[in-house]
Structures are given as C-alpha cells and as structure tokens.
Motif scaffolding. Structure first.
Motif, PDB file in Angstrom:
ATOM      1  N   PHE A   1     -75.099  49.787  94.381  1.00 36.87           N
ATOM      2  CA  PHE A   1     -76.272  49.749  95.270  1.00 36.87           C
ATOM      3  C   PHE A   1     -76.197  50.920  96.252  1.00 36.87           C
ATOM      4  N   PRO A   2     -76.400  52.146  95.793  1.00 40.26           N
ATOM      5  CA  PRO A   2     -76.218  53.302  96.676  1.00 40.26           C
ATOM      6  C   PRO A   2     -77.153  53.287  97.886  1.00 40.26           C
ATOM      7  N   ASP A   3     -76.617  53.674  99.048  1.00 39.14           N
ATOM      8  CA  ASP A   3     -77.451  53.623 100.265  1.00 39.14           C
ATOM      9  C   ASP A   3     -78.456  54.774 100.317  1.00 39.14           C
ATOM     10  N   SER A   4     -78.420  55.626  99.280  1.00 42.63           N
ATOM     11  CA  SER A   4     -79.462  56.655  99.160  1.00 42.63           C
ATOM     12  C   SER A   4     -80.699  56.089  98.453  1.00 42.63           C
ATOM     13  N   ASP A   5     -80.579  54.834  97.964  1.00 37.37           N
ATOM     14  CA  ASP A   5     -81.659  54.226  97.187  1.00 37.37           C
ATOM     15  C   ASP A   5     -82.500  53.326  98.107  1.00 37.37           C
ATOM     16  N   ASP A   6     -83.781  53.660  98.259  1.00 37.86           N
ATOM     17  CA  ASP A   6     -84.646  52.922  99.186  1.00 37.86           C
ATOM     18  C   ASP A   6     -84.883  51.466  98.784  1.00 37.86           C
ATOM     19  N   ARG A   7     -84.593  51.127  97.524  1.00 32.89           N
ATOM     20  CA  ARG A   7     -84.731  49.726  97.090  1.00 32.89           C
ATOM     21  C   ARG A   7     -83.824  48.799  97.905  1.00 32.89           C
ATOM     22  N   TYR A   8     -82.719  49.377  98.444  1.00 35.58           N
ATOM     23  CA  TYR A   8     -81.734  48.536  99.130  1.00 35.58           C
ATOM     24  C   TYR A   8     -81.860  48.607 100.643  1.00 35.58           C
ATOM     25  N   LYS A   9     -82.871  49.326 101.130  1.00 39.20           N
ATOM     26  CA  LYS A   9     -83.055  49.456 102.572  1.00 39.20           C
ATOM     27  C   LYS A   9     -83.467  48.097 103.157  1.00 39.20           C
ATOM     28  N   GLY A  10     -82.672  47.592 104.082  1.00 37.09           N
ATOM     29  CA  GLY A  10     -82.992  46.338 104.758  1.00 37.09           C
ATOM     30  C   GLY A  10     -82.876  45.102 103.883  1.00 37.09           C
ATOM     31  N   ILE A  11     -82.350  45.259 102.670  1.00 38.23           N
ATOM     32  CA  ILE A  11     -82.304  44.126 101.734  1.00 38.23           C
ATOM     33  C   ILE A  11     -81.290  43.081 102.220  1.00 38.23           C
ATOM     34  N   SER A  12     -81.597  41.811 101.921  1.00 40.04           N
ATOM     35  CA  SER A  12     -80.650  40.742 102.232  1.00 40.04           C
ATOM     36  C   SER A  12     -79.452  40.872 101.302  1.00 40.04           C
ATOM     37  N   SER A  13     -78.266  40.880 101.886  1.00 40.67           N
ATOM     38  CA  SER A  13     -77.061  41.014 101.066  1.00 40.67           C
ATOM     39  C   SER A  13     -76.826  39.781 100.199  1.00 40.67           C
ATOM     40  N   ILE A  14     -77.468  38.659 100.547  1.00 42.94           N
ATOM     41  CA  ILE A  14     -77.396  37.475  99.663  1.00 42.94           C
ATOM     42  C   ILE A  14     -77.990  37.834  98.297  1.00 42.94           C
ATOM     43  N   GLU A  15     -79.083  38.613  98.305  1.00 45.56           N
ATOM     44  CA  GLU A  15     -79.695  39.044  97.036  1.00 45.56           C
ATOM     45  C   GLU A  15     -78.739  39.957  96.274  1.00 45.56           C
ATOM     46  N   LEU A  16     -78.037  40.826  97.002  1.00 47.20           N
ATOM     47  CA  LEU A  16     -77.067  41.721  96.351  1.00 47.20           C
ATOM     48  C   LEU A  16     -75.894  40.916  95.781  1.00 47.20           C
ATOM     49  N   LEU A  17     -75.489  39.866  96.497  1.00 49.28           N
ATOM     50  CA  LEU A  17     -74.378  39.026  96.008  1.00 49.28           C
ATOM     51  C   LEU A  17     -74.767  38.341  94.689  1.00 49.28           C
ATOM     52  N   LYS A  18     -76.015  37.871  94.624  1.00 45.30           N
ATOM     53  CA  LYS A  18     -76.496  37.268  93.367  1.00 45.30           C
ATOM     54  C   LYS A  18     -76.462  38.293  92.232  1.00 45.30           C
ATOM     55  N   GLU A  19     -76.813  39.530  92.574  1.00 40.03           N
ATOM     56  CA  GLU A  19     -76.807  40.609  91.582  1.00 40.03           C
ATOM     57  C   GLU A  19     -75.370  40.912  91.123  1.00 40.03           C
ATOM     58  N   VAL A  20     -74.433  40.901  92.067  1.00 37.89           N
ATOM     59  CA  VAL A  20     -73.025  41.124  91.711  1.00 37.89           C
ATOM     60  C   VAL A  20     -72.529  40.007  90.787  1.00 37.89           C
ATOM     61  N   ARG A  21     -72.946  38.782  91.068  1.00 41.06           N
ATOM     62  CA  ARG A  21     -72.569  37.672  90.181  1.00 41.06           C
ATOM     63  C   ARG A  21     -73.018  37.978  88.756  1.00 41.06           C
ATOM     64  N   LYS A  22     -74.272  38.427  88.643  1.00 41.13           N
ATOM     65  CA  LYS A  22     -74.823  38.753  87.326  1.00 41.13           C
ATOM     66  C   LYS A  22     -74.007  39.867  86.652  1.00 41.13           C
ATOM     67  N   ILE A  23     -73.676  40.901  87.419  1.00 40.32           N
ATOM     68  CA  ILE A  23     -72.939  42.058  86.870  1.00 40.32           C
ATOM     69  C   ILE A  23     -71.562  41.620  86.332  1.00 40.32           C
ATOM     70  N   ILE A  24     -70.850  40.811  87.109  1.00 42.48           N
ATOM     71  CA  ILE A  24     -69.492  40.450  86.652  1.00 42.48           C
ATOM     72  C   ILE A  24     -69.552  39.446  85.494  1.00 42.48           C
ATOM     73  N   TYR A  25     -70.549  38.554  85.495  1.00 40.99           N
ATOM     74  CA  TYR A  25     -70.665  37.613  84.367  1.00 40.99           C
ATOM     75  C   TYR A  25     -71.001  38.359  83.087  1.00 40.99           C
ATOM     76  N   GLU A  26     -71.914  39.323  83.195  1.00 41.50           N
ATOM     77  CA  GLU A  26     -72.278  40.107  82.006  1.00 41.50           C
ATOM     78  C   GLU A  26     -71.072  40.882  81.480  1.00 41.50           C
ATOM     79  N   ALA A  27     -70.287  41.445  82.398  1.00 37.75           N
ATOM     80  CA  ALA A  27     -69.115  42.233  81.980  1.00 37.75           C
ATOM     81  C   ALA A  27     -68.082  41.375  81.256  1.00 37.75           C
ATOM     82  N   SER A  28     -68.103  40.072  81.535  1.00 41.58           N
ATOM     83  CA  SER A  28     -67.123  39.180  80.888  1.00 41.58           C
ATOM     84  C   SER A  28     -67.742  38.429  79.708  1.00 41.58           C
ATOM     85  N   ASN A  29     -68.942  38.814  79.314  1.00 46.29           N
ATOM     86  CA  ASN A  29     -69.688  38.067  78.273  1.00 46.29           C
ATOM     87  C   ASN A  29     -69.801  36.580  78.615  1.00 46.29           C
TER      88      ASN A  29
END
Ligand code: MG
Length: 161
Positions: A62-90
């Motif tokens: 989630f690079p801070d140069s990306d405006d999609r993440y400006k002011g975003i709730s980190s709870i939403e990012l945490l959900k995204e991280v959950r998705k990333i690690i689950y996908e990586a583990s199949n």
C-alpha cells in the motif's frame, strides 16, 4: 509448519488529527500523522502478518505515493492483508495468535483495549482470544515518553496446514 512474523511502527503525534488505534477513535488533544489514518498498532500487526509469510511490508503493498490509500481506514487495509496472506497460502493458513504492544505515554489506553481486540479479531475473522493488545509507557523517556509520538510492536504466529 509454523511461521512467525514481527512488526514495528511509529507515528508522530500532532494537533488537528484524530487519534485512531486499532480502529477505535480515542479522545485526545492530538492524533497520529500519516498518509492513511496512521493507525500505528494496525500497521505493526499488518507487517507482522506479511512478515510471517515473507511477503514484504505494508509500504510495498500500500505505497503512500498511491492516492487510493490517502486517509483510508487501516481496518480496511488489515482485511486486505488477511486476503493477501490467505491467497499466498492457498487458503491453508490459520492465524494462531497475535500479540502486540502500544508504547504511549498519554492518553491512558486501558479502557479501549477490548474494543481494539474486537476490531482486529473481526477484521481477521478470528476469535478474540487469539488477539492480544497491551499498552505500556516508556516512563517519560524518549520520543514516546515525551509525547512526540506513539510506537507499536506486534508478533504473529501462523500455521500453514
Ligand atoms: Mg505506519
């Protein structure tokens, strides 16, 4: 196989920002400065989860140069991280537990800890007994002690089945 990860983060305390810790808005005269909501404890937890899977850190995802993440709730990012690690583990992954510490001189956080734990558990779809949030001060020493910022540390244990 078990995998462990650790995370660490710091944000500066400034006037004119809300203080958000693990998705809880805490009444205080200052808040944390950052590109997102600067939720320092969630940032440490996300880095611990990504680190356990050797998937880099939140700055990579989630690079801070990306405006999609400006002011975003980190709870939403945490959900995204959950998705990333689950996908990586199949989808063969289980979050065994997370332990974390917020290092903060003021305000006192005790009354908000259980709400923080619930928010983290809900975002990760795990039971609350797997999520620990602790708070400490550094006895007035250093940048946290002087109230210039808040630091956070986290470790996460994952089981890949
Ligand atoms: Mg951060």
């Amino acid at each position: 196989m078990y995998r462990i990860g650790e995370g660490y983060d710091v944000h500066k305390l400034v006037e004119g920002r809300d203080l958000i810790l693990a998705g809880v808005k805490i009444p205080y005269e200052k808040g944390l400065l950052g590109h997102s909501d600067a939720d320092v404890i969630l940032h440490a937890i996300m880095d611990a989860l990504l680190g356990a899977m050797a998937l880099g850190d939140i700055g990579k995802h989630f690079p801070d140069s990306d405006d999609r993440y400006k002011g975003i709730s980190s709870i939403e990012l945490l959900k995204e991280v959950r998705k990333i690690i689950y996908e990586a583990s199949n989808d063969k992954l289980e979050i065994c537990n997370i332990d974390s510490t917020i290092i903060c001189q003021r305000p006192k956080l005790r009354d908000y800890i259980d709400e923080m734990r619930k928010n983290i558990a809900d975002a990760l779809s795990v039971s609350i007994d797997r999520i620990s949030v602790k708070a400490t001060t550094e006895e007035g020493l250093g940048f946290t002690g002087e109230g210039m910022g808040i630091a956070a540390r986290a470790v996460a244990l994952l089981e890949i089945k």
